[in-house]
Design a protein around this motif. Sequence first.
Motif, PDB file in Angstrom:
ATOM      1  N   LEU A 281      49.842 -34.604   7.041  1.00 40.10           N
ATOM      2  CA  LEU A 281      49.633 -33.837   8.391  1.00 40.10           C
ATOM      3  C   LEU A 281      49.089 -35.234   9.292  1.00 40.10           C
ATOM      4  O   LEU A 281      48.953 -34.906  10.265  1.00 40.10           O
ATOM      5  N   ARG A 282      48.247 -36.710   9.219  1.00 37.90           N
ATOM      6  CA  ARG A 282      48.659 -38.315   9.023  1.00 37.90           C
ATOM      7  C   ARG A 282      49.966 -37.863  10.067  1.00 37.90           C
ATOM      8  O   ARG A 282      49.519 -38.847  11.169  1.00 37.90           O
ATOM      9  N   ASP A 283      50.579 -37.800   9.454  1.00 39.48           N
ATOM     10  CA  ASP A 283      52.218 -37.755  10.203  1.00 39.48           C
ATOM     11  C   ASP A 283      52.666 -37.332  11.111  1.00 39.48           C
ATOM     12  O   ASP A 283      53.413 -37.140  12.689  1.00 39.48           O
ATOM     13  N   LEU A 284      52.171 -36.010  11.353  1.00 38.91           N
ATOM     14  CA  LEU A 284      52.417 -34.738  12.096  1.00 38.91           C
ATOM     15  C   LEU A 284      51.298 -34.600  13.226  1.00 38.91           C
ATOM     16  O   LEU A 284      51.830 -34.820  14.252  1.00 38.91           O
ATOM     17  N   ALA A 285      49.794 -35.351  13.264  1.00 40.81           N
ATOM     18  CA  ALA A 285      49.157 -35.648  13.845  1.00 40.81           C
ATOM     19  C   ALA A 285      49.974 -37.216  15.055  1.00 40.81           C
ATOM     20  O   ALA A 285      49.741 -36.695  16.050  1.00 40.81           O
ATOM     21  N   ALA A 286      50.298 -37.768  13.877  1.00 41.00           N
ATOM     22  CA  ALA A 286      51.050 -38.691  14.817  1.00 41.00           C
ATOM     23  C   ALA A 286      52.036 -37.763  16.169  1.00 41.00           C
ATOM     24  O   ALA A 286      52.018 -38.611  16.927  1.00 41.00           O
TER      25      ALA A 286
ATOM     26  N   VAL B  90      42.634 -31.116  -0.660  1.00 43.15           N
ATOM     27  CA  VAL B  90      43.537 -31.015  -1.289  1.00 43.15           C
ATOM     28  C   VAL B  90      45.433 -31.510  -0.539  1.00 43.15           C
ATOM     29  O   VAL B  90      45.103 -31.491   0.821  1.00 43.15           O
ATOM     30  N   PRO B  91      46.238 -31.823  -0.855  1.00 43.80           N
ATOM     31  CA  PRO B  91      46.967 -32.269  -0.592  1.00 43.80           C
ATOM     32  C   PRO B  91      47.815 -30.864   0.358  1.00 43.80           C
ATOM     33  O   PRO B  91      48.009 -29.905  -0.271  1.00 43.80           O
ATOM     34  N   VAL B  92      48.523 -31.516   1.033  1.00 48.48           N
ATOM     35  CA  VAL B  92      48.838 -30.347   2.884  1.00 48.48           C
ATOM     36  C   VAL B  92      50.343 -30.835   2.364  1.00 48.48           C
ATOM     37  O   VAL B  92      50.803 -31.682   3.032  1.00 48.48           O
ATOM     38  N   VAL B  93      51.792 -30.088   1.809  1.00 49.35           N
ATOM     39  CA  VAL B  93      53.160 -30.644   2.609  1.00 49.35           C
ATOM     40  C   VAL B  93      53.809 -29.693   3.391  1.00 49.35           C
ATOM     41  O   VAL B  93      54.096 -28.651   3.956  1.00 49.35           O
TER      42      VAL B  93
ATOM     43  N   VAL C 110      43.354 -31.991  16.843  1.00 49.63           N
ATOM     44  CA  VAL C 110      43.059 -30.889  15.310  1.00 49.63           C
ATOM     45  C   VAL C 110      43.427 -30.893  14.584  1.00 49.63           C
ATOM     46  O   VAL C 110      43.154 -31.043  13.262  1.00 49.63           O
ATOM     47  N   VAL C 111      44.152 -32.112  14.923  1.00 42.64           N
ATOM     48  CA  VAL C 111      45.560 -31.623  13.182  1.00 42.64           C
ATOM     49  C   VAL C 111      44.991 -32.705  12.897  1.00 42.64           C
ATOM     50  O   VAL C 111      44.310 -33.149  11.561  1.00 42.64           O
ATOM     51  N   SER C 112      44.990 -34.206  12.824  1.00 42.13           N
ATOM     52  CA  SER C 112      43.857 -35.097  12.610  1.00 42.13           C
ATOM     53  C   SER C 112      43.204 -34.992  12.433  1.00 42.13           C
ATOM     54  O   SER C 112      42.354 -35.382  11.013  1.00 42.13           O
ATOM     55  N   GLU C 113      41.897 -33.653  12.744  1.00 44.48           N
ATOM     56  CA  GLU C 113      40.960 -33.398  12.060  1.00 44.48           C
ATOM     57  C   GLU C 113      41.165 -32.242  10.620  1.00 44.48           C
ATOM     58  O   GLU C 113      39.958 -32.692   9.831  1.00 44.48           O
ATOM     59  N   LEU C 114      41.487 -31.796  10.626  1.00 42.87           N
ATOM     60  CA  LEU C 114      42.604 -31.349   9.451  1.00 42.87           C
ATOM     61  C   LEU C 114      43.069 -32.355   8.580  1.00 42.87           C
ATOM     62  O   LEU C 114      42.567 -32.386   7.122  1.00 42.87           O
ATOM     63  N   ALA C 115      43.270 -33.342   9.293  1.00 43.29           N
ATOM     64  CA  ALA C 115      43.801 -34.206   7.594  1.00 43.29           C
ATOM     65  C   ALA C 115      42.347 -34.486   7.291  1.00 43.29           C
ATOM     66  O   ALA C 115      42.049 -35.765   6.020  1.00 43.29           O
ATOM     67  N   ASP C 116      40.947 -35.216   8.257  1.00 38.47           N
ATOM     68  CA  ASP C 116      40.473 -35.569   7.195  1.00 38.47           C
ATOM     69  C   ASP C 116      39.271 -34.964   6.472  1.00 38.47           C
ATOM     70  O   ASP C 116      38.876 -35.163   5.903  1.00 38.47           O
ATOM     71  N   MET C 117      39.813 -33.256   7.122  1.00 37.11           N
ATOM     72  CA  MET C 117      38.600 -32.929   6.133  1.00 37.11           C
ATOM     73  C   MET C 117      39.592 -32.316   4.567  1.00 37.11           C
ATOM     74  O   MET C 117      39.089 -31.709   3.890  1.00 37.11           O
ATOM     75  N   ALA C 118      41.068 -32.049   4.944  1.00 40.62           N
ATOM     76  CA  ALA C 118      42.051 -31.810   4.061  1.00 40.62           C
ATOM     77  C   ALA C 118      41.128 -32.765   2.385  1.00 40.62           C
ATOM     78  O   ALA C 118      41.403 -33.913   2.346  1.00 40.62           O
TER      79      ALA C 118
ATOM     80  N   GLN D  84      62.526 -33.257  14.522  1.00 39.91           N
ATOM     81  CA  GLN D  84      63.142 -33.668  14.422  1.00 39.91           C
ATOM     82  C   GLN D  84      62.435 -35.193  14.215  1.00 39.91           C
ATOM     83  O   GLN D  84      62.796 -35.846  14.209  1.00 39.91           O
ATOM     84  N   LEU D  85      61.267 -35.102  14.949  1.00 35.55           N
ATOM     85  CA  LEU D  85      60.334 -36.571  15.239  1.00 35.55           C
ATOM     86  C   LEU D  85      60.295 -36.607  13.460  1.00 35.55           C
ATOM     87  O   LEU D  85      59.718 -37.781  12.950  1.00 35.55           O
ATOM     88  N   GLY D  86      60.407 -35.467  12.683  1.00 38.54           N
ATOM     89  CA  GLY D  86      59.546 -35.628  11.070  1.00 38.54           C
ATOM     90  C   GLY D  86      60.787 -35.701  10.330  1.00 38.54           C
ATOM     91  O   GLY D  86      60.801 -36.927   9.326  1.00 38.54           O
ATOM     92  N   LEU D  87      61.790 -35.883  10.131  1.00 41.34           N
ATOM     93  CA  LEU D  87      63.180 -36.217  10.247  1.00 41.34           C
ATOM     94  C   LEU D  87      63.427 -38.124  10.108  1.00 41.34           C
ATOM     95  O   LEU D  87      63.406 -38.477   8.850  1.00 41.34           O
ATOM     96  N   VAL D  88      63.128 -38.333  11.602  1.00 42.62           N
ATOM     97  CA  VAL D  88      63.142 -39.985  11.990  1.00 42.62           C
ATOM     98  C   VAL D  88      61.974 -40.027  10.921  1.00 42.62           C
ATOM     99  O   VAL D  88      62.266 -41.555  10.292  1.00 42.62           O
ATOM    100  N   ARG D  89      60.696 -39.965  11.021  1.00 43.88           N
ATOM    101  CA  ARG D  89      59.681 -41.213  10.379  1.00 43.88           C
ATOM    102  C   ARG D  89      60.066 -40.438   9.203  1.00 43.88           C
ATOM    103  O   ARG D  89      59.856 -42.161   8.350  1.00 43.88           O
TER     104      ARG D  89
END
Length: 256
Positions: A245-250, A83-86, A73-81, A131-136
């Motif tokens: 959002l793509r990072d979050l989906a990953a 506008v930038p999502v921070v 679902v998050v990957s689909e949101l990234a595809d449709m966005a 934590q995964l976001g921090l590492v990335r």
Amino acid sequence: MTLTVTLDADHDTPAMHAVLASLPQWLRATSDNPDIRTVAGNNPDWPERLRAAITSAPRAVLLTEPAPADAQVVSELADMAQVPVVIATPWALNPAALSAADRVRAAVSGAALVELFAARDVPPATSLLAQLGLVRVAAGEISMLHVARLDERGYTATARIAGVPAQLTGVRTTAGTDVRMILRGLAEEWQLRFGDPALALPASVTRIDDSGETLLPTHYETAQRAAWRAVHAAAVEGVHPRYTLRDLAADLTLLD
């Protein structure tokens, strides 16, 4: 340029208004036709709220510390966005982590172990995702993640960051916040430590080698305020968010 902001109901707090008030030349709260919308990630239905926010076509959207959700679902949101999502996580957009990211990434290849620990009063799954976001952002992509334990009290997981083994642990506690990431190597060690943002404590980045300890310049700004600056830069200047959002989906795919 001053942009208008409509806050999610969960963001309509004195603390959030204080952050906005600290950036009066850039941001102003409003209830009608805002340039920026916010979505609180602690709501289980945040993906649908984010979809609605994106559909309303603002200039940018701020999503705060999302809880685990369906990666597809998050990957689909990234595809449709359009506008930038921070994505405002408590550590990935911390100015200390961002300023040290290039040096920390370079040090990962020489590390023997990366350790991450988080003690805070939030659901452990949300803390692990942060934590995964921090590492990335600060160290590099995780190529493998194995969650050995994840329950209401905490978690334990192992991973690999650029081929280097990593240990991720977390506990849920009301006794205070203690968050750190440590890169241990034969020639040097890097320590990133994050305090409780409610106490306005700056994060610290320290390099330790045979000549002693070196503390990198301190940034007296919270990750939340830095996130708002990132939203403004994305909306006005087209600056690409550091955590997307793509990072979050990953990262959600790793958790799955």
